[in-house]
Scaffold this active site. Sequence first.
Site, PDB file in Angstrom:
ATOM      1  N   LYS A  10     -45.956  43.927  -0.293  1.00 51.36           N
ATOM      2  CA  LYS A  10     -45.143  43.611  -1.465  1.00 51.36           C
ATOM      3  C   LYS A  10     -43.825  43.040  -0.993  1.00 51.36           C
ATOM      4  O   LYS A  10     -43.237  43.515  -0.020  1.00 51.36           O
ATOM      5  CB  LYS A  10     -44.891  44.868  -2.306  1.00 51.36           C
ATOM      6  CG  LYS A  10     -43.996  44.636  -3.519  1.00 51.36           C
ATOM      7  CD  LYS A  10     -43.754  45.913  -4.299  1.00 51.36           C
ATOM      8  CE  LYS A  10     -42.825  45.660  -5.473  1.00 51.36           C
ATOM      9  NZ  LYS A  10     -42.561  46.892  -6.253  1.00 51.36           N
ATOM     10  N   PRO A 191     -36.277  41.093   0.713  1.00 49.39           N
ATOM     11  CA  PRO A 191     -37.382  40.293   1.259  1.00 49.39           C
ATOM     12  C   PRO A 191     -37.516  40.428   2.776  1.00 49.39           C
ATOM     13  O   PRO A 191     -36.555  40.748   3.476  1.00 49.39           O
ATOM     14  CB  PRO A 191     -36.998  38.857   0.863  1.00 49.39           C
ATOM     15  CG  PRO A 191     -36.065  39.005  -0.293  1.00 49.39           C
ATOM     16  CD  PRO A 191     -35.308  40.278  -0.036  1.00 49.39           C
ATOM     17  N   ASN A 192     -38.741  40.183   3.261  1.00 41.21           N
ATOM     18  CA  ASN A 192     -39.048  40.147   4.689  1.00 41.21           C
ATOM     19  C   ASN A 192     -38.771  41.478   5.395  1.00 41.21           C
ATOM     20  O   ASN A 192     -38.529  41.510   6.605  1.00 41.21           O
ATOM     21  CB  ASN A 192     -38.263  39.024   5.394  1.00 41.21           C
ATOM     22  CG  ASN A 192     -38.543  37.666   4.777  1.00 41.21           C
ATOM     23  OD1 ASN A 192     -39.697  37.333   4.504  1.00 41.21           O
ATOM     24  ND2 ASN A 192     -37.503  36.894   4.533  1.00 41.21           N
ATOM     25  N   ARG A 193     -38.802  42.550   4.643  1.00 41.50           N
ATOM     26  CA  ARG A 193     -38.591  43.901   5.174  1.00 41.50           C
ATOM     27  C   ARG A 193     -37.186  44.098   5.753  1.00 41.50           C
ATOM     28  O   ARG A 193     -36.946  45.060   6.473  1.00 41.50           O
ATOM     29  CB  ARG A 193     -39.643  44.254   6.229  1.00 41.50           C
ATOM     30  CG  ARG A 193     -41.064  44.378   5.671  1.00 41.50           C
ATOM     31  CD  ARG A 193     -41.141  45.507   4.644  1.00 41.50           C
ATOM     32  NE  ARG A 193     -42.489  45.785   4.205  1.00 41.50           N
ATOM     33  CZ  ARG A 193     -43.070  45.240   3.122  1.00 41.50           C
ATOM     34  NH1 ARG A 193     -42.392  44.368   2.401  1.00 41.50           N
ATOM     35  NH2 ARG A 193     -44.293  45.575   2.785  1.00 41.50           N
ATOM     36  N   LEU A 194     -36.254  43.198   5.442  1.00 44.00           N
ATOM     37  CA  LEU A 194     -34.870  43.370   5.895  1.00 44.00           C
ATOM     38  C   LEU A 194     -34.097  44.108   4.813  1.00 44.00           C
ATOM     39  O   LEU A 194     -33.155  43.578   4.200  1.00 44.00           O
ATOM     40  CB  LEU A 194     -34.246  42.002   6.209  1.00 44.00           C
ATOM     41  CG  LEU A 194     -34.905  41.249   7.366  1.00 44.00           C
ATOM     42  CD1 LEU A 194     -34.212  39.910   7.605  1.00 44.00           C
ATOM     43  CD2 LEU A 194     -34.867  42.093   8.642  1.00 44.00           C
TER      44      LEU A 194
END
Length: 215
Positions: A10, A191-194
């Site tokens: 997700k 976003p992007n797991r950051l």
Amino acid sequence: MQKDLSDYRKSYEKGELLLANVPENPMELFQKWFYEVDRFFAEDETNAMTVSTIGIDGYPKNRVVLLKKYTYEGFIFYTNYESEKGKAIAQNPNVCLSFFWQGAERQIIIKGNAEKIAENLSDGYFESRPRGSQLGALVSHQSEAIESREFIEDKLQKLEQKYEGKEIPRPEYWGGYIVKPVEIEFWQGRPNRLHDRIRYKLQSDYNWKINRLSP
């Protein structure tokens, strides 16, 4: 049995949490987030939180309970003092609370010390509960093994008859805890797991050290 979940993904894109924008006291940020989730993400049960304790068997255990009040001092919930969680807290009052609000893509993790609140405060909250919930507290010796569902239902029926038209007393083994935080971490999905992670650590007398953590 086996199921590969590696493709479950997700993208979190609903908000940001910047160090420059957070207040000095974490309870103010908690109040802001709680209000926003309660207002804009009605599908979440906003006051549902996970309480984690270290059991008398040495294992950690989590369960979901309902937050009933919060103040600058801490977070209050009610339970059976003789339950598994109550016995765990009596032995080790260091607990962890966590909130996960999926709709807002937010999480809060709270480390703190649990202690019983004053009896008159537990009395006041107990009196405000629906009669069914009051009777439930009398019926259930929480966490104890029982022989059947019928055992509980029969016990409830007898108590309903006993207290018909009467005030229901708060049992001595039931009441509130306040968790006084020593560390609170706010997590905002990005976003992007950051992800954004801001941690408050108590230094002394409501003075908090604030850090951004790596996601």
